[in-house]
Design a protein around this motif. Structure first.
Motif, PDB file in Angstrom:
ATOM      1  N   ARG A  27     -88.815  -2.295 -54.896  1.00 45.57           N
ATOM      2  CA  ARG A  27     -88.539  -2.211 -53.534  1.00 45.57           C
ATOM      3  C   ARG A  27     -87.464  -1.192 -53.136  1.00 45.57           C
ATOM      4  O   ARG A  27     -86.487  -1.401 -53.420  1.00 45.57           O
ATOM      5  N   ASP A  28     -87.985  -0.135 -52.490  1.00 44.53           N
ATOM      6  CA  ASP A  28     -86.865   0.953 -52.040  1.00 44.53           C
ATOM      7  C   ASP A  28     -86.213   0.376 -50.984  1.00 44.53           C
ATOM      8  O   ASP A  28     -86.898  -0.124 -50.034  1.00 44.53           O
ATOM      9  N   ARG A  42     -93.247  -0.491 -55.200  1.00 47.26           N
ATOM     10  CA  ARG A  42     -94.033   0.175 -56.507  1.00 47.26           C
ATOM     11  C   ARG A  42     -93.857  -0.637 -57.658  1.00 47.26           C
ATOM     12  O   ARG A  42     -92.535  -1.091 -58.088  1.00 47.26           O
ATOM     13  N   PHE A  43     -95.053  -0.767 -58.209  1.00 49.14           N
ATOM     14  CA  PHE A  43     -94.899  -1.399 -59.457  1.00 49.14           C
ATOM     15  C   PHE A  43     -94.445  -0.541 -60.552  1.00 49.14           C
ATOM     16  O   PHE A  43     -95.136   0.733 -61.038  1.00 49.14           O
ATOM     17  N   LYS A  76     -86.772  13.480 -63.971  1.00 50.53           N
ATOM     18  CA  LYS A  76     -86.619  13.610 -62.466  1.00 50.53           C
ATOM     19  C   LYS A  76     -85.375  13.543 -62.141  1.00 50.53           C
ATOM     20  O   LYS A  76     -84.877  14.289 -61.125  1.00 50.53           O
ATOM     21  N   PHE A 123     -84.134  -1.547 -55.326  1.00 47.28           N
ATOM     22  CA  PHE A 123     -83.652  -0.396 -55.812  1.00 47.28           C
ATOM     23  C   PHE A 123     -83.447   0.671 -54.831  1.00 47.28           C
ATOM     24  O   PHE A 123     -83.874   0.786 -53.746  1.00 47.28           O
ATOM     25  N   SER A 124     -82.281   1.330 -55.294  1.00 50.76           N
ATOM     26  CA  SER A 124     -81.673   2.317 -54.553  1.00 50.76           C
ATOM     27  C   SER A 124     -82.739   3.333 -53.788  1.00 50.76           C
ATOM     28  O   SER A 124     -82.856   3.631 -52.584  1.00 50.76           O
ATOM     29  N   SER A 125     -83.414   3.846 -54.539  1.00 57.09           N
ATOM     30  CA  SER A 125     -84.686   4.829 -54.240  1.00 57.09           C
ATOM     31  C   SER A 125     -85.696   4.798 -55.071  1.00 57.09           C
ATOM     32  O   SER A 125     -85.516   4.662 -56.371  1.00 57.09           O
ATOM     33  N   VAL A 126     -86.812   4.961 -54.749  1.00 58.26           N
ATOM     34  CA  VAL A 126     -87.968   5.091 -55.679  1.00 58.26           C
ATOM     35  C   VAL A 126     -88.518   6.460 -55.828  1.00 58.26           C
ATOM     36  O   VAL A 126     -89.543   6.805 -56.406  1.00 58.26           O
ATOM     37  N   ILE A 127     -87.340   7.419 -55.321  1.00 58.65           N
ATOM     38  CA  ILE A 127     -88.119   8.962 -55.373  1.00 58.65           C
ATOM     39  C   ILE A 127     -88.372   9.316 -56.962  1.00 58.65           C
ATOM     40  O   ILE A 127     -88.908  10.214 -57.149  1.00 58.65           O
ATOM     41  N   PHE A 128     -87.608   8.630 -57.863  1.00 60.18           N
ATOM     42  CA  PHE A 128     -87.513   9.295 -59.216  1.00 60.18           C
ATOM     43  C   PHE A 128     -88.622   8.485 -59.939  1.00 60.18           C
ATOM     44  O   PHE A 128     -88.697   8.517 -61.218  1.00 60.18           O
ATOM     45  N   LEU A 129     -89.346   7.285 -59.366  1.00 63.09           N
ATOM     46  CA  LEU A 129     -90.252   6.569 -59.941  1.00 63.09           C
ATOM     47  C   LEU A 129     -91.488   6.731 -59.765  1.00 63.09           C
ATOM     48  O   LEU A 129     -92.003   6.861 -58.724  1.00 63.09           O
ATOM     49  N   ASP A 130     -92.356   6.820 -60.954  1.00 60.39           N
ATOM     50  CA  ASP A 130     -94.085   6.935 -60.782  1.00 60.39           C
ATOM     51  C   ASP A 130     -94.476   5.484 -60.792  1.00 60.39           C
ATOM     52  O   ASP A 130     -93.687   4.612 -61.715  1.00 60.39           O
ATOM     53  N   ALA A 131     -95.437   5.392 -59.987  1.00 55.30           N
ATOM     54  CA  ALA A 131     -96.165   3.949 -60.334  1.00 55.30           C
ATOM     55  C   ALA A 131     -96.678   3.707 -61.631  1.00 55.30           C
ATOM     56  O   ALA A 131     -97.475   4.652 -61.804  1.00 55.30           O
TER      57      ALA A 131
END
Lengths: 312, 722
Positions: free
Chosen positions: A242-243, A250-251, A264, B35-43
């Motif tokens: 969770r952001d 997001r899983f 990235k 988590f701090s940010s999901v911008i680097f994460l792919d689902a």
């Protein structure tokens, strides 16, 4: 090199420094800063690199066309040569410690989070600079500037700084653009601006406010604080992530996404570097496990490095 | 050895993939990590875990076992025993494939079907079977014998049999189905005669089973019950058919048919959809002779006889052959009939009688009024006075002489030679002998006896006048003799109205030499005859003129005179040659060439003989002509071939013939179905699937228990964590 992280050799001898876990377990921020600065100064005498200072005074032979006001007559009296004395007023230099208080700073995969580390670092820097008789101010921001303390050198200034840093993270998202513009507008005099944040924003957005700051002759240093997990995303089981700012879920299966995460992340770092390099802004990568004394040392060496920011 | 009754159910065993997949797919984690940010994460989608990550091995094993056991139970496993293995060998069959190659198979679509069905039959037979292929017309002709099939390898049998069909085409012959079936049955019996246990046998018949096929011969024997027949019926694209035939000319005076007319029978099949046809005459080149054709309406299933005038075509003074064609029919093969009426022959009958007497009292007056001409024979009466000279030229075409008592010894002498060469002479003793009442002088018996001696020197007969009270009738009439056979029916055999006022008595007749055809009431012979050389002398002991008897005025007179002539010159029918008939000896060795045939590609071929030595038959319809003869020969299709309505296959059952079913991939051979039966019995007796079901229920129970325990376990663990 503007972009730097702490040398591995120094990290290895981290045991010589104060144990961060123990340090962070103590709630008193002043005590933490005091301990780090004391430890740093003790270590300083042992260090082979002694003799540096925040202010670097320089004598340069006088050339025709220079302003005669800048000639150091006392030195002329002693040496019978014309020397220009520069940065006469360095001791009165102003420094602003800008600390990110957004939600993402609350992340921590170890005993303490990034914000805890960041504010300890800020307090340490503040104490260290105040001890050098520099004027120090503090700015806390999330999506906008939430607290402001003008840089001064006076009694109780350190306590005021600590009171700002003691506030918990109340902000939602990191928006560096608006706070930096605010800072640029508020700081009238040429100052050293140290920004402590995780910089989880689009690097391109930073270009314009940082250029603005540099255009106003400010020195800017970026200290990026990251959790160890943010570097390599090491986890063994799939989780629902969770952001902390946008609350988006997001899983994620770490085994599958680790590579792409790293890719990235590195791309982001490179982009950030690409933005900062042309502006001549030094950039230090810190993880929350890095010893604070070393960070202090690294900060000072950054100040020493020929960044070209000194050109006035 | 483990076998399965319904092995397809084993495929259901693939269902174990479902639990394996279910176990492999990782569940969506319940815990949420900030988590701090999901911008680097792919689902990432839920993924299959690695093999070594399968969780709950025991549950998975139990679930898979349940599914596998269920599939196994449905497949009905059983253990093959030794007995079953012994019965699994397929007993080879002997098969005879009869293929009808008669003319009716030329109908549209029939022959293609026949070849297809024959090949299918061969293809569906077992490789171990021996197959004979036999072409069937009015006799059978082996294309591929049983012996040949047996001697060839198992892998080749079907191929050889199938190959033997290639190139076979329908003939123009008729089909004698009954006779051919008998011959095929004999072939099978011969082939199996030396076998201790007779192998199964079968006769398959590829035919259109037309009603023209005679089956009568099947009634003559008891058909063996171990040889079923398999009828493979070929049906034409269009079911109907009309056929024509030219009826023979008869001398039946009841039909008003002149010499220049022909009677044409038009027959329409039961299933015909057409009923309007037209008939037209064609010349030997196939061109229509007259512009108009004769329309005829024949409803389906009926027939009609048309009387058509025959066009007179002559070339070089001789009659030309003709073709009559039926138009409007769907099937062409039987729509033409070929006709050749040869030149009419001439014949002569002589009446030897004195012309001086009152005609009413003379023989000739009545005799010459009887028409004795035949369709192909033109007979003329001539009256000779015994005093006239009998010339050599008069001998020609002479068939019959009717002589009165006026016959002279000279004439008798001349006739003797002719009689010995085949002439028939009727001597009518029509005048009283001896001295009569008044001044009338009778015939001198001595002269008559002298004439008798001329012909039969060894006979010692005495001829005298018989005194009659009122009248005499005929009795003891020999109805078996051709003279009287026409009257043998009780309706016609009343001779009591024919009274004889006077008659002669001939004594001393040898009953061995003379055949007496009738007697008078008083027992004296009335009509008697005796062969002389190739000819015949017949004597009637009374005249037929009214002063002698009522014979000439009776209705019996004309048939009797005609019979006299027919005995002398047997009735010659128009030659009526049919395909499949033996070629008469007088035509057999000639070099014949066809003039007109039904198929253009047959034109010009020689009239082939199947076996030049003794088995020459007509094999194609048409008009043929020998190169060195003026006469033509017309050959027509057998009448039975035109009767194309299919017979009811139940007819075979009437003759006690078992009817089998054709083998097809869906219809497995007998032994295979027996094998299935055995397998079912064995499976039923072993009852393996009950045990498997028991195992399934045990596994299911275990699975439920373990799953329940695990659920409780996890629930307690999660509670503790909270």
């Amino acid at each position: 090199m503007n972009h730097s992280s702490l040398p591995e050799s120094q990290k290895e001898v981290g045991s010589l420094w104060i144990d961060l876990k123990t340090l962070m377990a103590v709630r008193n921020l002043q005590w933490r800063a005091q301990k780090v600065v004391d430890g740093f100064q003790t270590g300083l005498h042992r260090s082979p690199k002694h003799g540096f200072s925040v202010e670097f005074s320089e004598y340069r032979p006088y050339c025709v066309g220079d302003d005669p006001k800048t000639i150091d007559w006392k030195l002329f009296a002693r040496t019978d040569r014309y020397y220009q004395k520069r940065f006469e007023d360095e001791t009165n230099r102003r420094c602003y410690l800008v600390v990110d208080q957004s939600k993402s700073m609350q992340f921590g995969s170890i005993a303490y989070n990034k914000y805890e580390y960041a504010r300890t670092l800020a307090a340490t820097l503040a104490l260290f600079l105040l001890k050098q008789r520099d004027a120090v101010g503090a700015v806390a921001f999330d999506q906008h500037v939430s607290d402001w303390l003008t840089a001064r050198f006076r009694t109780g200034q350190f306590q005021r700084i600590l009171s700002i840093l003691s506030k918990s993270c109340s902000g939602l998202s990191t928006d560096l653009v608006a706070p930096l513009e605010q800072i640029a507008n508020l700081v009238k005099h040429r100052s050293l601006i140290v920004i402590i944040s995780d910089f989880l924003v689009d690097p391109d957005l930073l270009h314009s406010p940082l250029s603005f700051l540099r255009a106003r002759k400010h020195e800017v240093v970026l200290l990026r604080v990251l959790d160890p997990m943010e570097l390599d995303f090491k986890s063994d089981k799939p989780v629902l992530i969770r952001d902390m700012e946008s609350m988006a879920e997001r899983f994620v299966d770490p085994i599958m996404v680790r590579e792409s995460y790293k890719r990235k992340f590195d791309a982001h770092s490179n982009a950030l570097q690409n933005v900062l390099s042309p502006l001549g802004i030094p950039f230090v990568d810190l993880t929350t496990t890095d010893p604070l004394e070393l960070v202090l040392s690294s900060f000072l060496s950054t100040r020493q490095a020929p960044t070209g920011q000194r050109a006035s | 050895m483990l076998s399965f009754l319904t092995p397809l159910y084993l495929l259901a065993g693939l269902a174990i993939l479902a639990p394996i997949l279910a176990h492999l797919v990782r569940k969506r984690p319940r815990e949420v990590m900030d988590f701090s940010s999901v911008i680097f994460l792919d689902a990432s989608p839920p993924r299959l875990t690695n093999r070594n990550r399968i969780e709950h091995w025991l549950l998975l094993a139990l679930r898979s076992l349940i599914l596998l056991a269920l599939a196994l139970a449905f497949a009905r496993p059983y253990l093959k025993t030794l007995i079953e293995q012994q019965t699994s060998a397929y007993p080879a069959k002997e098969r005879i494939l009869l293929i009808d190659t008669s003319a009716s198979m030329r109908r549209e679509g029939v022959w293609e079907q026949a070849i297809q069905k024959a090949k299918e039959y061969i293809a569906n037979s077992q490789p171990e079977d021996s197959i004979a292929v036999v072409a069937m017309t009015d006799r059978i002709e082996s294309l591929h014998s049983l012996e040949h099939s047996r001697q060839s390898g198992i892998s080749e049998r079907k191929i050889l049999a199938s190959k033997s069909i290639d190139g076979v085409t329908p003939t123009w012959l008729s089909c004698d189905l009954g006779q051919c079936m008998l011959q095929a049955m004999e072939l099978l019996n011969d082939s199996r005669s030396d076998q201790e246990t007779k192998t199964p046998a079968e006769i398959a018949i590829v035919s259109d089973f037309q009603s023209g096929n005679p089956l009568d011969s099947l009634g003559s024997i008891q058909w063996p019950q171990d040889i079923p027949i398999v009828p493979l019926v070929c049906q034409p694209k269009v079911p109907g058919n009309a056929t024509i035939s030219i009826l023979p000319r008869t001398d039946d005076s009841s039909t008003a048919i002149s010499e220049n007319t022909e009677r044409i029978l038009v027959r329409n099949a039961n299933r015909s959809k057409k009923d309007r046809f037209s008939l037209k005459w064609l010349d030997s080149d196939g061109k229509p002779i007259a512009a108009e054709s004769q329309e005829v309406f024949v409803p389906a299933g009926q027939q009609q006889i048309l009387v058509l005038e025959r066009p007179t075509l002559e070339s070089n003074g001789a009659q030309s052959p003709l073709v009559i064609e039926l138009d409007g029919d769907d099937q062409w093969f039987d729509n033409r009939q070929y006709l050749y009426r040869g030149k009419k022959q001439k014949a002569k009958a002589i009446c030897l009688d004195s012309k001086k007497r009152d005609p009413k009292d003379s023989l000739w007056y009545f005799a010459v009024r009887v028409p004795i001409s035949q369709p192909s024979l033109d007979v003329q009466w001539e009256i000779f006075d015994p005093t006239e000279e009998f010339k050599e030229s008069d001998h020609k075409d002479l068939r019959l002489v009717i002589a009165s008592s006026d016959l002279s010894a000279l004439w008798a002498q001349k006739l003797r030679e002719l009689i010995e060469n085949g002439l028939h002479v009727w001597w009518i003793l029509d005048r009283p002998t001896g001295t009569l009442q008044g001044d009338q002088a009778g015939v001198d018996p001595a002269r008559l006896e002298e004439i008798w001696k001329t012909w039969f020197p060894n006979d010692a007969v005495a001829i005298s006048e018989r005194t009659i009270d009122r009248f005499q009738l005929l009795q003891n009439i020999d109805m078996s003799h051709p003279m009287f056979s026409a009257f043998s029916d009780p309706k016609f055999n009343d001779f009591t109205k024919i009274r004889f006022w006077k008659h002669r008595q001939v004594q001393g007749l040898s009953s061995n030499d003379w055949r007496i055809l009738a007697n008078y009431d008083d027992g004296t012979p009335a009509i008697f005859q005796r062969p002389l050389g190739k000819g015949m002398v017949s004597v009637v002991a009374s005249g037929w003129q009214p002063i002698e008897s009522q014979l000439a005025l009776s209705s019996k007179f004309v048939p009797i005179v005609v019979a006299m002539f027919e005995q002398a010159s047997p009735l010659q029918q128009d030659p009526d040659y049919r395909c499949g008939e033996r070629i008469p000896s007088q035509l057999a060795l000639e070099n014949w060439q066809s003039i007109v045939q039904q198929q253009s590609d047959d034109v010009g071929k020689e009239l082939r003989l199947r076996d030049p030595q003794n088995d020459g038959v007509f094999i194609a319809p048409g008009i043929f002509k020998a190169s060195d003869q003026e006469e033509f020969v017309a050959v027509n299709l057998s009448k039975s071939e035109g009767l194309t309505d299919p017979i009811d296959l139940e007819e075979f059952a009437r003759f006690g013939i078992p009817i089998g079913q054709p083998t097809s991939p869906s219809n497995q051979p007998e032994s295979v179905s027996r094998k299935n039966q055995l397998a079912e019995q064995m499976e039923a007796s072993q009852g393996g699937w009950w045990w498997i079901l028991l195992a399934v229920s045990i596994f299911a129970g275990l699975e439920s228990l373990i799953a329940a325990w695990r659920t409780r376990h996890w629930a307690s663990l999660s509670n503790n964590n909270r």
